[in-house]
Design a protein around this motif. Structure first.
Motif, mmCIF file in Angstrom:
data_model
loop_
_atom_site.group_PDB
_atom_site.id
_atom_site.type_symbol
_atom_site.label_atom_id
_atom_site.label_comp_id
_atom_site.label_asym_id
_atom_site.label_seq_id
_atom_site.Cartn_x
_atom_site.Cartn_y
_atom_site.Cartn_z
ATOM 1 N N GLY A 21 62.228 58.033 75.122
ATOM 2 C CA GLY A 21 61.549 59.006 75.976
ATOM 3 C C GLY A 21 60.605 59.901 75.190
ATOM 4 O O GLY A 21 59.508 60.230 75.657
ATOM 5 N N ASN A 22 61.030 60.285 73.989
ATOM 6 C CA ASN A 22 60.161 61.115 73.147
ATOM 7 C C ASN A 22 58.916 60.343 72.711
ATOM 8 O O ASN A 22 57.810 60.890 72.663
ATOM 9 C CB ASN A 22 60.934 61.594 71.917
ATOM 10 C CG ASN A 22 60.153 62.586 71.088
ATOM 11 O OD1 ASN A 22 59.755 63.647 71.564
ATOM 12 N ND2 ASN A 22 59.906 62.246 69.823
ATOM 13 N N ASN A 23 59.106 59.054 72.405
ATOM 14 C CA ASN A 23 57.951 58.221 72.060
ATOM 15 C C ASN A 23 56.969 58.131 73.219
ATOM 16 O O ASN A 23 55.758 58.278 73.043
ATOM 17 C CB ASN A 23 58.404 56.818 71.662
ATOM 18 C CG ASN A 23 59.133 56.796 70.326
ATOM 19 O OD1 ASN A 23 59.047 57.728 69.538
ATOM 20 N ND2 ASN A 23 59.864 55.723 70.077
ATOM 21 N N VAL A 24 57.499 57.862 74.405
ATOM 22 C CA VAL A 24 56.642 57.731 75.593
ATOM 23 C C VAL A 24 55.923 59.046 75.875
ATOM 24 O O VAL A 24 54.724 59.067 76.181
ATOM 25 C CB VAL A 24 57.474 57.282 76.808
ATOM 26 C CG1 VAL A 24 56.638 57.326 78.086
ATOM 27 C CG2 VAL A 24 58.037 55.874 76.584
ATOM 28 N N VAL A 382 52.368 54.776 69.107
ATOM 29 C CA VAL A 382 53.360 54.313 70.086
ATOM 30 C C VAL A 382 52.800 53.116 70.850
ATOM 31 O O VAL A 382 51.694 53.164 71.397
ATOM 32 C CB VAL A 382 53.714 55.442 71.075
ATOM 33 C CG1 VAL A 382 54.594 54.902 72.207
ATOM 34 C CG2 VAL A 382 54.427 56.572 70.339
ATOM 35 N N ASP A 383 53.566 52.017 70.862
ATOM 36 C CA ASP A 383 53.239 50.847 71.681
ATOM 37 C C ASP A 383 53.947 51.034 73.017
ATOM 38 O O ASP A 383 55.157 50.801 73.131
ATOM 39 C CB ASP A 383 53.706 49.575 70.977
ATOM 40 C CG ASP A 383 53.319 48.314 71.728
ATOM 41 O OD1 ASP A 383 53.008 48.400 72.941
ATOM 42 O OD2 ASP A 383 53.340 47.224 71.111
ATOM 43 N N LEU A 384 53.197 51.473 74.018
ATOM 44 C CA LEU A 384 53.808 51.856 75.288
ATOM 45 C C LEU A 384 54.507 50.677 75.961
ATOM 46 O O LEU A 384 55.598 50.835 76.539
ATOM 47 C CB LEU A 384 52.735 52.446 76.213
ATOM 48 C CG LEU A 384 53.225 53.300 77.375
ATOM 49 C CD1 LEU A 384 54.128 54.424 76.889
ATOM 50 C CD2 LEU A 384 52.051 53.858 78.159
ATOM 51 N N THR A 385 53.927 49.489 75.882
ATOM 52 C CA THR A 385 54.565 48.308 76.492
ATOM 53 C C THR A 385 55.915 48.035 75.846
ATOM 54 O O THR A 385 56.924 47.789 76.531
ATOM 55 C CB THR A 385 53.653 47.084 76.350
ATOM 56 O OG1 THR A 385 52.397 47.341 76.982
ATOM 57 C CG2 THR A 385 54.298 45.852 76.973
ATOM 58 N N LYS A 386 55.954 48.099 74.513
ATOM 59 C CA LYS A 386 57.203 47.865 73.796
ATOM 60 C C LYS A 386 58.245 48.919 74.163
ATOM 61 O O LYS A 386 59.433 48.598 74.340
ATOM 62 C CB LYS A 386 56.929 47.886 72.302
ATOM 63 C CG LYS A 386 58.162 47.732 71.430
ATOM 64 C CD LYS A 386 57.810 47.830 69.961
ATOM 65 C CE LYS A 386 59.052 47.783 69.083
ATOM 66 N NZ LYS A 386 58.715 47.936 67.647
ATOM 67 N N GLU A 387 57.818 50.172 74.289
ATOM 68 C CA GLU A 387 58.765 51.243 74.614
ATOM 69 C C GLU A 387 59.351 51.057 76.007
ATOM 70 O O GLU A 387 60.540 51.316 76.235
ATOM 71 C CB GLU A 387 58.077 52.603 74.509
ATOM 72 C CG GLU A 387 57.604 52.969 73.114
ATOM 73 C CD GLU A 387 58.727 53.028 72.104
ATOM 74 O OE1 GLU A 387 59.855 53.386 72.484
ATOM 75 O OE2 GLU A 387 58.474 52.717 70.921
ATOM 76 N N LEU A 388 58.546 50.594 76.945
ATOM 77 C CA LEU A 388 59.054 50.382 78.307
ATOM 78 C C LEU A 388 60.072 49.242 78.330
ATOM 79 O O LEU A 388 61.076 49.307 79.056
ATOM 80 C CB LEU A 388 57.890 50.083 79.254
ATOM 81 C CG LEU A 388 56.936 51.257 79.504
ATOM 82 C CD1 LEU A 388 55.763 50.829 80.388
ATOM 83 C CD2 LEU A 388 57.672 52.434 80.155
#
Length: 419
Positions: A21-24, A382-388
Protein backbone atom coordinates in the motif's frame (compact mmCIF):
# COMPACT_ATOMS: atom_id res chain seq x y z
CA UNK A 1 -0.61 -24.21 17.77
CA UNK A 2 -2.48 -23.70 14.51
CA UNK A 3 -4.04 -20.59 16.02
CA UNK A 4 -0.58 -19.11 16.53
CA UNK A 5 0.54 -20.13 13.06
CA UNK A 6 -2.53 -18.63 11.43
CA UNK A 7 -2.24 -15.47 13.52
CA UNK A 8 1.41 -15.01 12.53
CA UNK A 9 0.39 -15.46 8.90
CA UNK A 10 -2.32 -12.82 9.28
CA UNK A 11 0.16 -10.39 10.85
CA UNK A 12 2.79 -11.03 8.19
CA UNK A 13 0.30 -10.68 5.33
CA UNK A 14 -1.10 -7.53 6.91
CA UNK A 15 2.39 -5.98 7.13
CA UNK A 16 3.16 -7.03 3.55
CA UNK A 17 -0.05 -5.33 2.46
CA UNK A 18 1.10 -2.22 4.35
CA UNK A 19 4.34 -2.26 2.36
CA UNK A 20 2.48 -2.73 -0.92
CA UNK A 21 0.00 0.00 0.00
CA UNK A 22 2.84 2.39 0.77
CA UNK A 23 4.43 1.60 -2.59
CA UNK A 24 1.16 2.23 -4.42
CA UNK A 25 0.54 5.47 -2.50
CA UNK A 26 3.99 6.73 -3.56
CA UNK A 27 3.85 5.62 -7.18
CA UNK A 28 3.90 9.31 -8.20
CA UNK A 29 6.38 10.52 -5.56
CA UNK A 30 9.54 11.91 -7.17
CA UNK A 31 12.65 9.96 -6.15
CA UNK A 32 10.70 7.34 -4.14
CA UNK A 33 12.17 3.85 -3.89
CA UNK A 34 9.83 0.87 -3.67
CA UNK A 35 10.18 -1.64 -0.82
CA UNK A 36 9.72 -5.40 -0.55
CA UNK A 37 8.71 -7.37 2.54
CA UNK A 38 10.97 -10.36 3.27
CA UNK A 39 9.42 -13.31 5.12
CA UNK A 40 11.06 -15.78 7.48
CA UNK A 41 9.71 -18.97 9.03
CA UNK A 42 9.59 -19.40 12.83
CA UNK A 43 10.55 -22.55 14.79
CA UNK A 44 10.47 -23.21 18.52
CA UNK A 45 13.76 -24.06 20.23
CA UNK A 46 13.98 -27.70 21.29
CA UNK A 47 16.72 -29.58 23.12
CA UNK A 48 15.63 -33.02 22.04
CA UNK A 49 13.86 -32.40 18.78
CA UNK A 50 15.18 -33.18 15.34
CA UNK A 51 14.59 -31.74 11.93
CA UNK A 52 12.40 -34.71 11.02
CA UNK A 53 9.87 -33.95 13.76
CA UNK A 54 9.96 -30.16 13.99
CA UNK A 55 6.83 -28.26 13.07
CA UNK A 56 7.06 -24.54 12.47
CA UNK A 57 5.02 -22.14 14.54
CA UNK A 58 4.39 -19.55 11.86
CA UNK A 59 6.04 -16.79 9.92
CA UNK A 60 7.40 -13.31 10.50
CA UNK A 61 8.61 -10.29 8.54
CA UNK A 62 12.40 -10.56 8.52
CA UNK A 63 13.05 -7.22 6.85
CA UNK A 64 11.56 -4.52 4.66
CA UNK A 65 14.13 -3.76 1.96
CA UNK A 66 13.98 -0.76 -0.33
CA UNK A 67 14.96 -1.29 -3.96
CA UNK A 68 17.40 1.42 -5.05
CA UNK A 69 16.94 0.82 -8.76
CA UNK A 70 16.84 3.66 -11.28
CA UNK A 71 13.50 5.37 -11.85
CA UNK A 72 12.40 6.77 -15.19
CA UNK A 73 13.48 10.35 -16.00
CA UNK A 74 10.87 12.93 -16.98
CA UNK A 75 11.55 16.35 -18.52
CA UNK A 76 10.46 19.57 -16.82
CA UNK A 77 10.87 23.29 -17.52
CA UNK A 78 12.77 24.10 -14.31
CA UNK A 79 16.60 24.20 -14.75
CA UNK A 80 16.96 23.40 -11.03
CA UNK A 81 15.04 20.14 -11.38
CA UNK A 82 17.94 17.69 -11.31
CA UNK A 83 17.84 13.93 -11.73
CA UNK A 84 20.61 11.49 -10.81
CA UNK A 85 21.22 9.00 -13.59
CA UNK A 86 23.06 6.25 -11.73
CA UNK A 87 24.24 5.81 -8.15
CA UNK A 88 24.26 8.45 -5.46
CA UNK A 89 22.19 10.77 -3.31
CA UNK A 90 21.97 14.55 -3.05
CA UNK A 91 23.46 15.87 0.20
CA UNK A 92 21.09 18.15 2.12
CA UNK A 93 21.65 20.32 5.17
CA UNK A 94 19.20 21.97 7.54
CA UNK A 95 19.64 24.41 10.40
CA UNK A 96 17.54 22.17 12.66
CA UNK A 97 19.87 19.17 12.46
CA UNK A 98 23.60 18.70 12.76
CA UNK A 99 23.40 15.56 10.61
CA UNK A 100 23.12 15.79 6.83
CA UNK A 101 20.35 13.96 5.07
CA UNK A 102 20.33 12.33 1.66
CA UNK A 103 17.68 12.25 -1.05
CA UNK A 104 17.01 11.25 -4.65
CA UNK A 105 14.35 13.93 -5.05
CA UNK A 106 15.98 16.67 -7.14
CA UNK A 107 13.15 19.23 -7.20
CA UNK A 108 15.05 22.35 -6.18
CA UNK A 109 14.48 26.11 -6.22
CA UNK A 110 16.14 29.23 -4.83
CA UNK A 111 15.18 30.95 -1.58
CA UNK A 112 15.35 34.69 -0.87
CA UNK A 113 18.95 34.38 0.34
CA UNK A 114 20.10 32.72 -2.88
CA UNK A 115 20.47 29.19 -1.47
CA UNK A 116 19.35 26.21 -3.56
CA UNK A 117 16.75 24.43 -1.43
CA UNK A 118 14.11 21.70 -1.61
CA UNK A 119 10.48 21.82 -0.51
CA UNK A 120 11.50 21.13 3.10
CA UNK A 121 13.78 24.26 3.08
CA UNK A 122 16.87 22.05 3.23
CA UNK A 123 19.92 23.42 1.44
CA UNK A 124 21.66 21.55 -1.38
CA UNK A 125 25.29 20.86 -0.52
CA UNK A 126 28.31 20.86 -2.80
CA UNK A 127 31.73 22.34 -3.45
CA UNK A 128 31.82 26.15 -3.70
CA UNK A 129 33.58 27.83 -6.64
CA UNK A 130 36.88 29.59 -6.10
CA UNK A 131 37.26 33.37 -6.42
CA UNK A 132 38.31 33.11 -10.08
CA UNK A 133 35.25 31.04 -10.97
CA UNK A 134 37.08 27.70 -11.05
CA UNK A 135 34.85 24.91 -9.78
CA UNK A 136 36.68 22.23 -7.73
CA UNK A 137 35.82 18.52 -7.90
CA UNK A 138 36.38 17.98 -4.17
CA UNK A 139 36.69 19.90 -0.95
CA UNK A 140 34.64 20.93 2.06
CA UNK A 141 30.88 20.56 1.70
CA UNK A 142 29.02 23.86 1.82
CA UNK A 143 25.52 25.05 0.99
CA UNK A 144 25.41 26.11 -2.67
CA UNK A 145 24.50 29.78 -2.97
CA UNK A 146 23.79 31.85 -6.07
CA UNK A 147 25.52 35.20 -5.45
CA UNK A 148 23.41 38.35 -5.81
CA UNK A 149 24.33 41.43 -7.82
CA UNK A 150 25.99 41.78 -11.18
CA UNK A 151 29.10 40.34 -12.78
CA UNK A 152 31.98 42.80 -12.75
CA UNK A 153 33.28 43.82 -16.18
CA UNK A 154 36.61 42.67 -17.58
CA UNK A 155 38.68 44.93 -19.79
CA UNK A 156 40.11 43.71 -23.07
CA UNK A 157 43.66 44.28 -21.80
CA UNK A 158 43.17 42.30 -18.55
CA UNK A 159 45.49 39.36 -17.95
CA UNK A 160 42.58 36.89 -17.93
CA UNK A 161 41.36 38.25 -21.29
CA UNK A 162 44.52 37.19 -23.09
CA UNK A 163 45.59 38.70 -26.40
CA UNK A 164 43.14 39.79 -29.06
CA UNK A 165 43.33 37.58 -32.15
CA UNK A 166 42.77 38.16 -35.85
CA UNK A 167 42.91 35.47 -38.52
CA UNK A 168 42.51 37.14 -41.90
CA UNK A 169 43.41 36.71 -45.55
CA UNK A 170 44.87 39.77 -47.25
CA UNK A 171 44.50 39.58 -51.04
CA UNK A 172 48.01 39.32 -52.55
CA UNK A 173 46.74 40.84 -55.81
CA UNK A 174 46.08 44.19 -54.17
CA UNK A 175 48.29 47.16 -55.00
CA UNK A 176 49.24 50.31 -53.12
CA UNK A 177 46.28 52.61 -52.18
CA UNK A 178 45.82 55.55 -54.55
CA UNK A 179 46.14 57.99 -51.63
CA UNK A 180 49.57 57.65 -50.05
CA UNK A 181 48.83 59.22 -46.65
CA UNK A 182 46.57 57.12 -44.42
CA UNK A 183 43.30 58.80 -43.46
CA UNK A 184 40.60 56.65 -41.75
CA UNK A 185 37.91 58.83 -43.30
CA UNK A 186 39.21 58.23 -46.85
CA UNK A 187 38.74 54.65 -48.19
CA UNK A 188 41.23 55.47 -50.98
CA UNK A 189 44.03 55.53 -48.39
CA UNK A 190 43.78 51.87 -47.32
CA UNK A 191 42.88 48.51 -48.82
CA UNK A 192 40.79 46.87 -46.08
CA UNK A 193 39.35 47.50 -42.62
CA UNK A 194 37.81 45.28 -39.95
CA UNK A 195 35.99 46.33 -36.74
CA UNK A 196 36.18 44.85 -33.24
CA UNK A 197 34.33 45.85 -30.05
CA UNK A 198 36.65 46.23 -27.05
CA UNK A 199 35.97 47.08 -23.39
CA UNK A 200 37.75 49.48 -21.05
CA UNK A 201 38.31 48.99 -17.30
CA UNK A 202 34.74 50.06 -16.48
CA UNK A 203 33.17 47.77 -19.06
CA UNK A 204 32.37 50.57 -21.51
CA UNK A 205 32.39 49.34 -25.07
CA UNK A 206 34.50 50.99 -27.77
CA UNK A 207 34.62 50.40 -31.51
CA UNK A 208 38.19 49.64 -32.51
CA UNK A 209 38.83 49.44 -36.23
CA UNK A 210 41.98 48.07 -37.86
CA UNK A 211 43.04 49.23 -41.32
CA UNK A 212 45.40 47.47 -43.73
CA UNK A 213 47.29 49.39 -46.40
CA UNK A 214 49.75 47.87 -48.86
CA UNK A 215 53.12 49.57 -48.32
CA UNK A 216 54.51 48.65 -51.74
CA UNK A 217 53.61 46.50 -54.71
CA UNK A 218 53.99 42.87 -53.62
CA UNK A 219 55.39 44.12 -50.32
CA UNK A 220 54.27 44.18 -46.65
CA UNK A 221 51.10 45.64 -45.17
CA UNK A 222 50.94 48.57 -42.79
CA UNK A 223 48.43 48.20 -39.95
CA UNK A 224 46.61 51.22 -38.49
CA UNK A 225 43.98 51.44 -35.75
CA UNK A 226 41.33 53.84 -34.49
CA UNK A 227 39.19 53.80 -31.37
CA UNK A 228 35.67 55.22 -31.75
CA UNK A 229 36.89 56.72 -35.05
CA UNK A 230 39.85 58.56 -33.50
CA UNK A 231 43.52 57.85 -34.19
CA UNK A 232 45.88 57.68 -31.23
CA UNK A 233 48.32 60.12 -32.89
CA UNK A 234 48.11 63.07 -35.25
CA UNK A 235 48.93 62.41 -38.00
CA UNK A 236 48.05 58.69 -37.75
CA UNK A 237 51.02 56.36 -37.55
CA UNK A 238 51.13 52.64 -38.31
CA UNK A 239 50.76 50.21 -35.41
CA UNK A 240 53.10 47.81 -37.17
CA UNK A 241 53.73 45.85 -40.34
CA UNK A 242 52.69 42.39 -41.51
CA UNK A 243 55.14 40.58 -43.81
CA UNK A 244 54.50 37.37 -45.76
CA UNK A 245 56.72 34.99 -47.72
CA UNK A 246 56.19 33.83 -51.29
CA UNK A 247 53.83 31.10 -50.06
CA UNK A 248 51.54 33.62 -48.37
CA UNK A 249 52.59 32.62 -44.84
CA UNK A 250 53.01 35.30 -42.19
CA UNK A 251 56.69 35.81 -41.35
CA UNK A 252 56.38 38.74 -38.94
CA UNK A 253 57.99 37.76 -35.61
CA UNK A 254 56.47 37.99 -33.11
CA UNK A 255 53.01 37.69 -34.64
CA UNK A 256 51.58 40.20 -32.12
CA UNK A 257 51.25 43.95 -32.60
CA UNK A 258 50.67 46.24 -29.60
CA UNK A 259 47.75 48.61 -30.04
CA UNK A 260 48.40 52.27 -29.11
CA UNK A 261 46.88 54.07 -26.12
CA UNK A 262 43.94 56.46 -26.37
CA UNK A 263 42.69 59.15 -24.01
CA UNK A 264 39.29 58.18 -22.61
CA UNK A 265 36.57 60.33 -21.08
CA UNK A 266 34.48 57.49 -19.61
CA UNK A 267 36.10 57.57 -16.16
CA UNK A 268 38.05 54.40 -16.93
CA UNK A 269 41.83 54.12 -16.83
CA UNK A 270 43.25 56.69 -19.26
CA UNK A 271 45.31 56.65 -21.41
CA UNK A 272 44.28 53.13 -22.24
CA UNK A 273 45.33 50.47 -24.74
CA UNK A 274 43.29 47.35 -25.62
CA UNK A 275 46.56 45.39 -25.52
CA UNK A 276 48.13 43.12 -28.12
CA UNK A 277 46.60 41.77 -31.34
CA UNK A 278 47.86 38.36 -32.39
CA UNK A 279 47.79 37.83 -36.17
CA UNK A 280 48.98 34.19 -36.05
CA UNK A 281 47.29 32.27 -38.87
CA UNK A 282 46.77 35.33 -41.07
CA UNK A 283 47.63 34.65 -44.72
CA UNK A 284 48.28 36.49 -47.99
CA UNK A 285 46.77 34.37 -50.73
CA UNK A 286 45.49 35.33 -54.13
CA UNK A 287 41.86 35.44 -53.06
CA UNK A 288 39.48 38.08 -51.76
CA UNK A 289 39.89 39.58 -48.31
CA UNK A 290 38.29 37.39 -45.61
CA UNK A 291 37.83 37.70 -41.86
CA UNK A 292 37.97 34.16 -40.50
CA UNK A 293 38.21 35.06 -36.82
CA UNK A 294 38.58 38.23 -34.79
CA UNK A 295 38.27 37.87 -31.01
CA UNK A 296 38.90 39.60 -27.69
CA UNK A 297 38.39 38.45 -24.07
CA UNK A 298 36.79 41.48 -22.44
CA UNK A 299 33.15 42.02 -21.56
CA UNK A 300 30.84 44.53 -19.97
CA UNK A 301 28.98 44.11 -16.70
CA UNK A 302 26.11 41.62 -16.64
CA UNK A 303 23.07 40.72 -14.57
CA UNK A 304 22.16 37.15 -13.64
CA UNK A 305 19.55 35.79 -16.04
CA UNK A 306 19.49 32.12 -15.11
CA UNK A 307 21.25 29.09 -13.70
CA UNK A 308 22.25 25.85 -15.40
CA UNK A 309 23.55 22.54 -14.07
CA UNK A 310 25.91 20.36 -16.11
CA UNK A 311 26.16 16.57 -16.06
CA UNK A 312 29.28 16.76 -13.89
CA UNK A 313 27.39 18.80 -11.29
CA UNK A 314 28.82 22.20 -12.26
CA UNK A 315 26.36 24.96 -11.36
CA UNK A 316 26.82 28.00 -13.60
CA UNK A 317 25.27 31.43 -13.52
CA UNK A 318 24.24 32.78 -16.92
CA UNK A 319 24.55 36.55 -17.30
CA UNK A 320 23.08 39.17 -19.62
CA UNK A 321 26.55 39.89 -21.08
CA UNK A 322 26.59 36.37 -22.58
CA UNK A 323 29.09 35.21 -19.96
CA UNK A 324 28.86 32.32 -17.53
CA UNK A 325 30.40 32.03 -14.09
CA UNK A 326 30.95 28.96 -11.95
CA UNK A 327 28.92 28.97 -8.73
CA UNK A 328 29.80 25.54 -7.40
CA UNK A 329 29.46 21.83 -7.98
CA UNK A 330 26.70 19.55 -6.69
CA UNK A 331 28.12 16.74 -4.55
CA UNK A 332 26.79 13.18 -4.50
CA UNK A 333 27.02 10.66 -1.67
CA UNK A 334 27.28 6.92 -2.25
CA UNK A 335 27.08 4.14 0.35
CA UNK A 336 28.36 0.59 0.55
CA UNK A 337 24.92 -0.55 1.73
CA UNK A 338 22.10 1.86 0.79
CA UNK A 339 19.58 -0.43 2.51
CA UNK A 340 21.27 0.44 5.79
CA UNK A 341 20.08 4.05 5.50
CA UNK A 342 17.43 5.22 7.94
CA UNK A 343 14.27 6.52 6.26
CA UNK A 344 13.25 9.91 7.67
CA UNK A 345 10.23 10.67 5.48
CA UNK A 346 9.97 13.37 2.81
CA UNK A 347 12.21 11.17 0.63
CA UNK A 348 15.05 11.72 3.10
CA UNK A 349 17.51 9.21 4.52
CA UNK A 350 20.18 9.48 7.16
CA UNK A 351 23.33 7.41 7.36
CA UNK A 352 23.72 4.73 10.02
CA UNK A 353 27.43 4.10 9.70
CA UNK A 354 27.32 0.73 11.47
CA UNK A 355 24.93 -0.55 8.79
CA UNK A 356 25.10 1.67 5.71
CA UNK A 357 28.77 2.58 5.97
CA UNK A 358 30.15 6.09 5.75
CA UNK A 359 29.04 8.45 3.01
CA UNK A 360 31.52 8.65 0.13
CA UNK A 361 31.25 12.26 -1.04
CA UNK A 362 32.45 12.99 -4.57
CA UNK A 363 31.59 14.84 -7.75
CA UNK A 364 29.02 13.38 -10.18
CA UNK A 365 30.71 11.00 -12.58
CA UNK A 366 33.61 10.29 -10.21
CA UNK A 367 34.04 6.71 -9.02
CA UNK A 368 30.70 4.93 -9.02
CA UNK A 369 28.65 8.14 -8.77
CA UNK A 370 26.04 8.77 -11.44
CA UNK A 371 25.73 11.81 -13.68
CA UNK A 372 23.21 14.62 -13.34
CA UNK A 373 20.54 15.64 -15.83
CA UNK A 374 19.12 19.14 -15.52
CA UNK A 375 15.44 19.92 -16.27
CA UNK A 376 14.70 16.28 -15.41
CA UNK A 377 13.19 14.52 -12.41
CA UNK A 378 13.50 10.89 -11.41
CA UNK A 379 10.11 9.25 -11.09
CA UNK A 380 9.23 6.67 -8.46
CA UNK A 381 10.56 3.22 -9.35
CA UNK A 382 7.29 1.57 -8.26
CA UNK A 383 5.97 -0.90 -10.84
CA UNK A 384 2.26 -0.37 -10.31
CA UNK A 385 1.21 -3.49 -12.24
CA UNK A 386 3.53 -5.66 -10.16
CA UNK A 387 2.27 -4.10 -6.92
CA UNK A 388 -1.36 -4.79 -7.83
CA UNK A 389 -0.53 -8.45 -8.54
CA UNK A 390 1.35 -8.64 -5.21
CA UNK A 391 -1.67 -7.14 -3.49
CA UNK A 392 -3.89 -9.92 -4.84
CA UNK A 393 -1.35 -12.52 -3.72
CA UNK A 394 -1.19 -11.16 -0.18
CA UNK A 395 -4.97 -10.91 -0.06
CA UNK A 396 -5.20 -14.62 -0.88
CA UNK A 397 -2.54 -15.37 1.77
CA UNK A 398 -4.53 -13.41 4.33
CA UNK A 399 -7.71 -15.30 3.43
CA UNK A 400 -5.90 -18.66 3.60
CA UNK A 401 -4.47 -17.91 7.06
CA UNK A 402 -7.88 -16.79 8.24
CA UNK A 403 -9.28 -20.06 6.94
CA UNK A 404 -6.68 -22.08 8.89
CA UNK A 405 -7.79 -20.33 12.10
CA UNK A 406 -11.40 -21.01 11.23
CA UNK A 407 -10.66 -24.71 10.61
CA UNK A 408 -8.78 -25.03 13.91
CA UNK A 409 -11.72 -23.40 15.66
CA UNK A 410 -14.10 -25.95 14.13
CA UNK A 411 -11.84 -28.81 15.31
CA UNK A 412 -11.77 -27.39 18.81
CA UNK A 413 -15.51 -26.99 18.80
CA UNK A 414 -15.91 -30.62 17.77
CA UNK A 415 -13.72 -31.75 20.70
CA UNK A 416 -15.69 -29.62 23.14
CA UNK A 417 -18.96 -31.18 21.91
CA UNK A 418 -17.80 -34.77 22.44
CA UNK A 419 -20.04 -36.65 24.88
Amino acid sequence: MAFQQGLSGLNASSMALDVIGNNVANSSTVGFKAANAHFADVYANSLGGSGATQVGIGTSIAAVQQQFTQGNLTSTSNPLDIAINGNGFFCMSTANSALPSYTRNGQFHVDKMGYIINDQKQQLMGFAALADGTVPVAGTLTALNIPPGTMAPRSTDAALSGNMTAVLNLDSRQGVPTVATFDPSNPQSYNYSTPLTVYDTLGNSHAMTMYFARASAGGPWNVYATLDGVSATTPPTAVGTLTFNSSGVLTTTPTTLTMPSWTLSTGAVSPWSPGKMDFAGTTQFGSTFSRDRVTQGGYTTGSLTGVSVAADGTVQGNYSNSQTKGIGRVALATFQNPNGLLSMGNNQWQAVEAVSGQANIQAPGAGNSGLLQSTQIEESNVDLTKELVNMITQQRNYQANAQSIKTQDQIMQTLVNLR
